[in-house]
Design an enzyme around this catalytic site. Structure first.
Site, PDB file in Angstrom:
ATOM      1  N   HIS A 118      81.436 100.104  83.150  1.00 45.66           N
ATOM      2  CA  HIS A 118      80.492 100.860  83.982  1.00 45.66           C
ATOM      3  C   HIS A 118      80.741 102.357  83.796  1.00 45.66           C
ATOM      4  O   HIS A 118      81.887 102.806  83.799  1.00 45.66           O
ATOM      5  CB  HIS A 118      80.669 100.465  85.455  1.00 45.66           C
ATOM      6  CG  HIS A 118      79.555 100.975  86.313  1.00 45.66           C
ATOM      7  ND1 HIS A 118      79.481 102.283  86.735  1.00 45.66           N
ATOM      8  CD2 HIS A 118      78.451 100.361  86.822  1.00 45.66           C
ATOM      9  CE1 HIS A 118      78.389 102.445  87.459  1.00 45.66           C
ATOM     10  NE2 HIS A 118      77.746 101.292  87.529  1.00 45.66           N
ATOM     11  N   GLU A 176      80.570 104.845  85.733  1.00 43.96           N
ATOM     12  CA  GLU A 176      81.384 105.497  86.781  1.00 43.96           C
ATOM     13  C   GLU A 176      82.876 105.298  86.500  1.00 43.96           C
ATOM     14  O   GLU A 176      83.680 106.227  86.616  1.00 43.96           O
ATOM     15  CB  GLU A 176      81.027 104.922  88.160  1.00 43.96           C
ATOM     16  CG  GLU A 176      81.820 105.602  89.274  1.00 43.96           C
ATOM     17  CD  GLU A 176      81.707 104.879  90.611  1.00 43.96           C
ATOM     18  OE1 GLU A 176      80.587 104.598  91.057  1.00 43.96           O
ATOM     19  OE2 GLU A 176      82.766 104.598  91.201  1.00 43.96           O
TER      20      GLU A 176
HETATM   21  S1  SF4 Z   1      76.409 107.760  97.779  1.00 36.58           S
HETATM   22 FE1  SF4 Z   1      77.442 108.300  95.858  1.00 36.58          FE
HETATM   23  S2  SF4 Z   1      79.208 106.954  95.739  1.00 36.58           S
HETATM   24 FE2  SF4 Z   1      77.818 106.098  97.260  1.00 36.58          FE
HETATM   25  S3  SF4 Z   1      76.613 104.612  96.083  1.00 36.58           S
HETATM   26 FE3  SF4 Z   1      75.495 106.539  96.120  1.00 36.58          FE
HETATM   27  S4  SF4 Z   1      76.082 107.571  94.244  1.00 36.58           S
HETATM   28 FE4  SF4 Z   1      77.582 105.969  94.587  1.00 36.58          FE
END
Ligand code: SF4
Length: 275
Positions: A124, A126
């Site tokens: 992923h 991230e």
């Molecule tokens: S708020 Fe930020 S960390 Fe949370 S799901 Fe959305 S993108 Fe991901």
């Protein structure tokens, strides 16, 4: 037929911010606008932005200098920031602050000599981005089996979570890690927007005849919502748009629940409700 729509369905803060960043640029800029990878995991939004001239690139070398490049909410490695600056691109950083916090955490702890473990999917974006902030040296585990090979030791270990994993996975894996490492520092970095959405969808799924989860095919948080709801409601379907609604006998269905992944825009959810 009663339709229960989850209040937490759709864009989270980070995704909404990333899409706004691109839309603001479209209003102001003439230079080419690039996104590093699809800005969100939603084909409808990506196609709409492409029709307005936003180019999705997977390699910084595909961009021309002086163009604007938007980093999406998932974040990237330090190497990508360097490439962007070396290329002379104008950086628009829409990394979600919750993800940025994990970058800072793993950088700090790896500098302090901790071994970093990331609970999440190694493929992923991230997780790839987070790993970059500790020199790509993190051990990445997505299942309890993944940590079976780790030898117990006294070394300092710091564990963080991909923001969209389930609490269940986090507890399972960290419970096993605690047995192996005495000096384990845990940072539950699961995003509260994600856990709120998962909890609400789970509650709804327990009380409906059919559950619909709306989201992009490559959205991992949408897949997780589906997996959670399927445990409680056998008639759970994952769809991308209203066109994917399954042919079911609606006479047998009194209550339908709806939730949607963090990258699903309101207008796609509205279309599904209408249909
Ligand atoms: S708020 Fe930020 S960390 Fe949370 S799901 Fe959305 S993108 Fe991901």
């Amino acid at each position: 037929m009663e339709i229960i729509v989850a209040k937490s369905a759709g864009f989270c803060f980070g995704v909404s911010n990333a899409v706004k960043t691109v839309n603001n640029l479209l209003e102001k800029q003439k230079e080419p606008i690039y996104t590093y990878g699809p800005i969100i995991h939603n084909t409808q939004v990506v196609d709409l932005l492409a029709s307005k001239g936003v180019k999705k690139i997977n390699d910084i070398d595909q961009a021309t200098p002086n163009g604007h490049i938007v980093i999406r909410a998932h974040g990237v490695t330090p190497e990508i920031y360097k490439k962007i600056l070396d290329k002379g691109l104008i950086l628009e950083d829409a990394t979600c602050p919750y993800v940025k916090k994990i970058h800072n955490l793993v950088r700090e702890k790896s500098e302090e000599g901790y071994k970093i473990i990331i609970v999440g999917d190694k493929n992923h974006p991230e997780v790839i981005g987070i790993n970059g902030w500790c020199n790509n040296k993190a051990y990445i585990a997505d299942t309890v089996e993944d940590i079976e090979g780790l030898e117990p030791s006294d070394e300092k270990v710091c564990v963080v979570a991909q923001t969209t994993i389930t609490k269940e996975k986090w507890v399972k894996i960290t419970t096993e890690l605690k047995k192996k490492f005495k000096n384990l520092l845990e940072f539950d970095t699961i995003c509260s927007a994600t856990s709120r959405r998962q909890n609400e969808a789970e509650e709804i799924a327990k009380h409906v005849d059919m559950m619909i989860i709306i989201g992009g095919k490559s959205s991992s948080n949408t897949q997780k919502l589906y997996d959670i709801c399927k445990k409680h409601c056998n008639l759970t379907y994952k769809i991308e748009t209203s066109g994917d609604l399954p042919p079911v006998d609606i006479k047998k269905i009194k209550k339908v629940g709806i939730s949607a992944g963090a990258s699903t825009p309101d207008w796609v959810i509205e279309e599904v409700i209408k249909k």
